[in-house]
Each structure stands twice: as C-alpha cells, then as structure tokens.
Design a protein around this motif. Structure first.
Motif, PDB file in Angstrom:
ATOM      1  N   LEU A  29       0.818  -1.211   0.000  1.00 37.03           N
ATOM      2  CA  LEU A  29       0.000   0.000   0.000  1.00 37.03           C
ATOM      3  C   LEU A  29       0.853   1.262   0.000  1.00 37.03           C
ATOM      4  CD1 LEU A  29      -2.980  -0.832   2.388  1.00 37.03           C
ATOM      5  CD2 LEU A  29      -2.920  -0.839  -0.099  1.00 37.03           C
ATOM      6  N   ILE A  30       1.933   1.255   0.802  1.00 38.75           N
ATOM      7  CA  ILE A  30       2.827   2.421   0.837  1.00 38.75           C
ATOM      8  C   ILE A  30       3.404   2.673  -0.560  1.00 38.75           C
ATOM      9  CG2 ILE A  30       5.077   3.212   1.674  1.00 38.75           C
ATOM     10  CD1 ILE A  30       4.389   1.966   4.378  1.00 38.75           C
ATOM     11  N   THR A  31       3.845   1.601  -1.223  1.00 41.17           N
ATOM     12  CA  THR A  31       4.397   1.736  -2.579  1.00 41.17           C
ATOM     13  C   THR A  31       3.338   2.181  -3.564  1.00 41.17           C
ATOM     14  OG1 THR A  31       5.897  -0.097  -2.049  1.00 41.17           O
ATOM     15  CG2 THR A  31       5.723   0.540  -4.360  1.00 41.17           C
ATOM     16  N   LEU A  32       2.153   1.593  -3.464  1.00 39.47           N
ATOM     17  CA  LEU A  32       1.053   1.925  -4.371  1.00 39.47           C
ATOM     18  C   LEU A  32       0.661   3.394  -4.241  1.00 39.47           C
ATOM     19  CD1 LEU A  32      -1.123   0.820  -6.373  1.00 39.47           C
ATOM     20  CD2 LEU A  32      -2.576   0.425  -4.380  1.00 39.47           C
ATOM     21  N   VAL A  33       0.508   3.864  -2.995  1.00 39.32           N
ATOM     22  CA  VAL A  33       0.103   5.252  -2.758  1.00 39.32           C
ATOM     23  C   VAL A  33       1.187   6.219  -3.245  1.00 39.32           C
ATOM     24  CG1 VAL A  33      -0.307   6.969  -0.942  1.00 39.32           C
ATOM     25  CG2 VAL A  33      -1.481   4.768  -0.865  1.00 39.32           C
ATOM     26  N   TYR A  34       2.443   5.883  -2.997  1.00 42.32           N
ATOM     27  CA  TYR A  34       3.524   6.770  -3.431  1.00 42.32           C
ATOM     28  C   TYR A  34       3.612   6.842  -4.956  1.00 42.32           C
ATOM     29  CZ  TYR A  34       8.043   9.065  -3.683  1.00 42.32           C
ATOM     30  OH  TYR A  34       9.057   9.950  -3.958  1.00 42.32           O
ATOM     31  N   LEU A 152      11.088 -10.565  10.359  1.00 45.21           N
ATOM     32  CA  LEU A 152      12.436 -10.480   9.795  1.00 45.21           C
ATOM     33  C   LEU A 152      12.424 -10.797   8.306  1.00 45.21           C
ATOM     34  CD1 LEU A 152      15.481 -10.092  10.461  1.00 45.21           C
ATOM     35  CD2 LEU A 152      15.612 -12.562  10.810  1.00 45.21           C
ATOM     36  N   LEU A 153      11.586 -11.768   7.915  1.00 46.54           N
ATOM     37  CA  LEU A 153      11.521 -12.180   6.512  1.00 46.54           C
ATOM     38  C   LEU A 153      10.704 -11.221   5.658  1.00 46.54           C
ATOM     39  CD1 LEU A 153      10.949 -16.035   6.878  1.00 46.54           C
ATOM     40  CD2 LEU A 153      13.039 -14.890   6.148  1.00 46.54           C
ATOM     41  N   SER A 154       9.676 -10.628   6.260  1.00 48.52           N
ATOM     42  CA  SER A 154       8.693  -9.895   5.468  1.00 48.52           C
ATOM     43  C   SER A 154       9.267  -8.666   4.771  1.00 48.52           C
ATOM     44  CB  SER A 154       7.507  -9.489   6.340  1.00 48.52           C
ATOM     45  OG  SER A 154       7.934  -8.737   7.451  1.00 48.52           O
ATOM     46  N   TRP A 155      10.131  -7.893   5.471  1.00 53.63           N
ATOM     47  CA  TRP A 155      10.641  -6.659   4.863  1.00 53.63           C
ATOM     48  C   TRP A 155      11.569  -6.922   3.676  1.00 53.63           C
ATOM     49  CZ3 TRP A 155       8.278  -2.255   5.682  1.00 53.63           C
ATOM     50  CH2 TRP A 155       7.522  -2.102   6.845  1.00 53.63           C
ATOM     51  N   PRO A 156      12.629  -7.750   3.834  1.00 53.69           N
ATOM     52  CA  PRO A 156      13.461  -8.019   2.646  1.00 53.69           C
ATOM     53  C   PRO A 156      12.712  -8.814   1.582  1.00 53.69           C
ATOM     54  CG  PRO A 156      14.175  -9.359   4.524  1.00 53.69           C
ATOM     55  CD  PRO A 156      13.196  -8.374   5.051  1.00 53.69           C
ATOM     56  N   LEU A 157      11.890  -9.785   2.013  1.00 60.60           N
ATOM     57  CA  LEU A 157      11.127 -10.574   1.052  1.00 60.60           C
ATOM     58  C   LEU A 157      10.147  -9.692   0.293  1.00 60.60           C
ATOM     59  CD1 LEU A 157      10.411 -13.426  -0.016  1.00 60.60           C
ATOM     60  CD2 LEU A 157       8.704 -13.572   1.804  1.00 60.60           C
ATOM     61  N   LEU A 162       8.367  -7.192  -4.487  1.00 61.80           N
ATOM     62  CA  LEU A 162       7.762  -5.968  -5.012  1.00 61.80           C
ATOM     63  C   LEU A 162       8.422  -5.572  -6.328  1.00 61.80           C
ATOM     64  CD1 LEU A 162       5.488  -4.178  -3.864  1.00 61.80           C
ATOM     65  CD2 LEU A 162       7.242  -2.661  -2.975  1.00 61.80           C
ATOM     66  N   VAL A 163       9.753  -5.712  -6.378  1.00 59.25           N
ATOM     67  CA  VAL A 163      10.489  -5.384  -7.602  1.00 59.25           C
ATOM     68  C   VAL A 163      10.162  -6.375  -8.705  1.00 59.25           C
ATOM     69  CG1 VAL A 163      12.793  -5.213  -8.624  1.00 59.25           C
ATOM     70  CG2 VAL A 163      12.367  -4.256  -6.348  1.00 59.25           C
ATOM     71  N   ILE A 164      10.040  -7.657  -8.337  1.00 55.01           N
ATOM     72  CA  ILE A 164       9.820  -8.708  -9.333  1.00 55.01           C
ATOM     73  C   ILE A 164       8.384  -8.701  -9.848  1.00 55.01           C
ATOM     74  CG2 ILE A 164       9.822 -11.199  -9.731  1.00 55.01           C
ATOM     75  CD1 ILE A 164      12.021 -11.416  -7.608  1.00 55.01           C
ATOM     76  N   TRP A 165       7.408  -8.611  -8.928  1.00 51.66           N
ATOM     77  CA  TRP A 165       6.002  -8.774  -9.289  1.00 51.66           C
ATOM     78  C   TRP A 165       5.204  -7.472  -9.364  1.00 51.66           C
ATOM     79  CZ3 TRP A 165       5.058 -13.430  -5.480  1.00 51.66           C
ATOM     80  CH2 TRP A 165       5.635 -14.575  -6.031  1.00 51.66           C
ATOM     81  N   GLY A 166       5.617  -6.452  -8.635  1.00 51.06           N
ATOM     82  CA  GLY A 166       4.833  -5.229  -8.576  1.00 51.06           C
ATOM     83  C   GLY A 166       3.823  -5.279  -7.441  1.00 51.06           C
ATOM     84  N   GLU A 167       3.326  -4.105  -7.040  1.00 54.11           N
ATOM     85  CA  GLU A 167       2.469  -4.034  -5.860  1.00 54.11           C
ATOM     86  C   GLU A 167       1.116  -4.717  -6.047  1.00 54.11           C
ATOM     87  OE1 GLU A 167       2.198  -0.100  -8.080  1.00 54.11           O
ATOM     88  OE2 GLU A 167       3.803  -1.365  -7.290  1.00 54.11           O
ATOM     89  N   GLN A 168       0.578  -4.705  -7.262  1.00 47.95           N
ATOM     90  CA  GLN A 168      -0.737  -5.323  -7.479  1.00 47.95           C
ATOM     91  C   GLN A 168      -0.678  -6.836  -7.294  1.00 47.95           C
ATOM     92  OE1 GLN A 168      -2.100  -3.980 -11.292  1.00 47.95           O
ATOM     93  NE2 GLN A 168      -2.696  -1.955 -10.537  1.00 47.95           N
ATOM     94  N   ASN A 169       0.320  -7.474  -7.885  1.00 42.65           N
ATOM     95  CA  ASN A 169       0.473  -8.921  -7.717  1.00 42.65           C
ATOM     96  C   ASN A 169       0.809  -9.278  -6.272  1.00 42.65           C
ATOM     97  OD1 ASN A 169      -0.042  -9.573 -10.414  1.00 42.65           O
ATOM     98  ND2 ASN A 169       2.082  -9.221 -11.010  1.00 42.65           N
TER      99      ASN A 169
END
Length: 413
Positions: A29-34, A152-157, A162-169
């Motif tokens: 959501l943060i990425t999408l809104v920005y 711990l996993l969620s932020w780097p993962l 996000l880069v590979i799939w994009g925020e919508q996926n």
C-alpha cells in the motif's frame, strides 16, 4: 517440544502467516500510494491510520469479546479482513487516481486495522487454554520466535517480490496468505463457557479490562512499566533512527536498514534462547523482568553515546535478548492472572495503552531529538527505563509466578 494439543499449532501458524500478510500488505500500500500520488505525507498516513485504528479498537473490543465466543470472534474478524483485502486487490487494479478511490482506500485500511485490533486480544487470550500452565513461558517464546521470524523475513522478502512482481500482484499474494491464516484458525477449538446475555451497560463492559488491570497489583505494576518503556521504544522509530545513523555514527541510509535487520535478528535468536531456558525462567519471571529492564537501560545509553557503526549494529542485535526475555515473562504473568474473556479484555485495554503511549512518544521524542539532539534523546529514554526498574523493584513482591491453575486470579487487592 511443547506438550500442546494440535490447536496450539494452528494458532501460532495462523498468526505467523497473518503477521507476514499484514506487513506485506502495508509495504504494498505504501508503494502503491507513493506511485499514484508522489506524496510522502500520503504515504506516511498509512501507518498513522493503522496505529490510530488499533488504538480505537482497544476501547471497543470488549463489547465484541463479551458478545461472542473468542474463537468465533477471531475467525469472523479474519474472514472480514480477508474479504476486505480482496476488495483492496480489486481497487488496486482500478487505480486510486480519483478522490473517491483514494478515500475508499483509507476507509479499507482503517476497517482492516480495527478488525485486527478486535481479534488480537481474543487470539492472545487463547494461549493458556491450549497449553499446560507449566509450559506458558515456552509457548510464549515459541510464538514470539514465529512472529519475529515472519517480521524479519517480510521486509526483505517484500522488497524483493515488489520489484519482481509489482504491488498489485503482491496484494494478491497477501490475500492468499490471509486465506491460509483464516483456514488454519478455523481449526482451533477452545473450551469456552456458553455466552450469557450480560445485564451490564456497554460502558461497564468497555471499562472492565481497565478495572481488572488496576484490581491486581501485579498487572498495575506491569502496566505502569509498559507505559514508561513503550514511551522509550519511541526512540527506535524510523525517523529518529535515520537521524541517528546520519549524525551519530556518520553512515548512509543502508546502515539504517542494517540496524533494523540486526534488531529483528537479535529478537529471533533471543526467542530460541528463551525457549531453551524457559523451565529455569518459570519461577523467576519477576527477576527476569527487572534484570531485563536494567539491561535495556544500559544498552540505550551505550547505543546513544557510541560513534562506531559496528558497535551500534552489535548493540541493536543484543537489545533483542533482554527485550524478548522481558516480553515473554510479562505475557506469562498476565496470562496467569486471568482466563477466558477476562484475559481478552485485559489484553484489549493493555493494547490501547501500548498504541496510545507509542503514538504520543513518536511526536514528543521527535521534537526532543530536533531540539536537543539524538544522543540526548537516548539518554532521556534510558532514564525512563530506570524509572521502570525502580517501580518494579519497589513492587517486586507482586511480580511472582503462580505454578498452579487453581491459584489464578487470587492475587487481587
């Protein structure tokens, strides 16, 4: 291993997947809104809206806890969250380029957060019903390990996906995580009393958790300590830590990420240590809390005064050990004080204080750091931890652990 029935494993695994989904959906959501607005302010409103909603939910949660069985409440809030996340996925496909869709996005965020705040006390209150009382410390540390691992996993993962799939996926991935968490949670079975229509007013129901806290010297002591220490934790927010990295240790924003990751890694490893020595901790929980508070005070001083980036990294890792030991011990003492719906109401009221205190702390400590400097801010926080230790020491006779279920709830003044 924990001698828990299989429902405990449904509880912690569902919670771990839900936590992973919660963080990934906030990242999306943060990425999408920005990307849609280009506004940092609009982006910052997302965690603010979430925190304020969790704060409000602490006041209204007792009304739902009183009306519904805890298992039903938890399952229904998860079902509604999953449904709303599906709506968010559809909204992201449409886009938030209009005022109406933008407003709808924040309405969904607020409602999802309210549901989270209502369901969490019910979930946390189930732990003593699913494990033996002698294994509460181990169970709490096990759940903390699962939570810290998912964080711990969620932020780097999340960043990589996000880069590979994009925020919508990515939103669809979080939707699937919520579906899995809901399915696991539906398998939980807890022995609960039949609901009896209460004749008490809604106001009485809402304040019952507060009354339960302040009727117990033990819980009053832990709550006052929590207020002081959660205020102190405000110094670890992203904004202050970012300034610390830049001005105190003279590093770039990459080290901001390293220090955050180091802290969560320390918490995860600490959870394993606490799990390993849980039996030895059981009869010394009050001592563990007091010792941990002193350690946290000293670590804040060390972190605030050092100019070495590597020492700051090490301190942030070590910080997780006393913090984890303290959190697990406190949870166990709370769970030994009450059961069933009373415990859920205590957690709801306690959560209100935690979110409220932290929210206020972020503003006050941010102002203090700007006016007096970031190093001085860490010294101020250390003083708050000292006050917390002083309160614990003066009330140490109340910070003891019960070993038998039949003594629960008797330490009331």
């Amino acid at each position: 291993m924990i001698k828990a029935n299989r429902y405990f494993h449904f509880l912690w695994s569902g919670q771990a997947l839900g936590n992973l989904g919660d963080i990934l959906y906030i990242i999306c959501l943060i990425t999408l809104v920005y990307n849609e607005t280009g506004s940092v302010l609009h982006m910052a409103l997302i965690p603010f809206a979430k925190t304020m909603s969790l704060l409000v939910s602490g006041f209204i949660a007792p009304l739902f806890i009183e009306t519904y069985k805890r298992t039903s409440l938890l399952i229904n809030t998860l079902l509604l969250k999953t449904g709303l996340l599906f709506c968010l996925c559809l909204l992201s496909l449409y886009g938030i380029h209009t005022g109406i869709t933008y407003a709808l996005l924040y309405v969904l965020i607020v409602v999802v957060s309210l549901l989270e705040g209502i369901g969490n006390p019910a979930r946390r209150s189930m732990i003593p019903d699913l494990v033996e009382s002698s294994e509460l410390v181990k169970a709490n540390s096990f759940i903390s390990i699962a939570n810290q691992t998912s964080m711990l996993l969620s932020w780097p993962l999340g960043s990589v996906l996000l880069v590979i799939w994009g925020e919508q996926n990515m939103l669809w991935v979080t939707f699937l995580l919520f579906v899995a968490a809901t399915l696991l949670t539906t398998q939980i079975k807890v022995n609960e009393k039949e609901n009896v229509q209460s004749q008490e007013s809604k106001w009485h129901t809402m304040k019952e958790g507060w009354q339960l806290i302040f009727q117990s010297k033990k819980l009053t002591t832990l709550t006052v300590m929590d207020v002081l220490e959660n205020f102190g934790h405000g110094v670890w927010i992203a904004a202050i830590l970012y300034v610390y990295v830049e001005t105190a240790i003279g590093k770039g924003e990459a080290w901001w990420g390293y220090i955050n990751a180091s802290f969560f890694a320390g918490m995860m490893v600490a959870g394993l240590v606490v799990y390993r020595f849980s039996k030895k901790m059981e009869s010394h929980l009050g001592f563990v809390i007091m010792t941990s508070t002193v350690c946290l005070m000293l670590l804040n001083v060390w972190f605030g005064l050092t100019s070495s980036a590597w020492i700051a990294l090490i301190v942030s890792f070590v910080f997780g050990f006393p913090q984890m030991a303290r959190d697990v011990s406190q949870n166990t003492l709370i769970q030994e004080s009450y059961r069933d719906k009373q415990l859920a109401k205590v957690y709801a009221s306690h959560g209100t204080l935690v979110y409220g205190t932290f929210g206020i702390a972020t503003l006050i400590l941010g102002w203090f750091a700007e006016e007096f400097g970031v190093r001085e801010t860490y010294i101020l926080v250390s003083f708050l931890f000292f006050l917390s230790f002083l309160i614990a020491f003066l009330n140490r006779k109340f910070l003891h652990s019960y070993q038998k279920k039949d003594t629960l709830g008797h330490e009331v003044i």
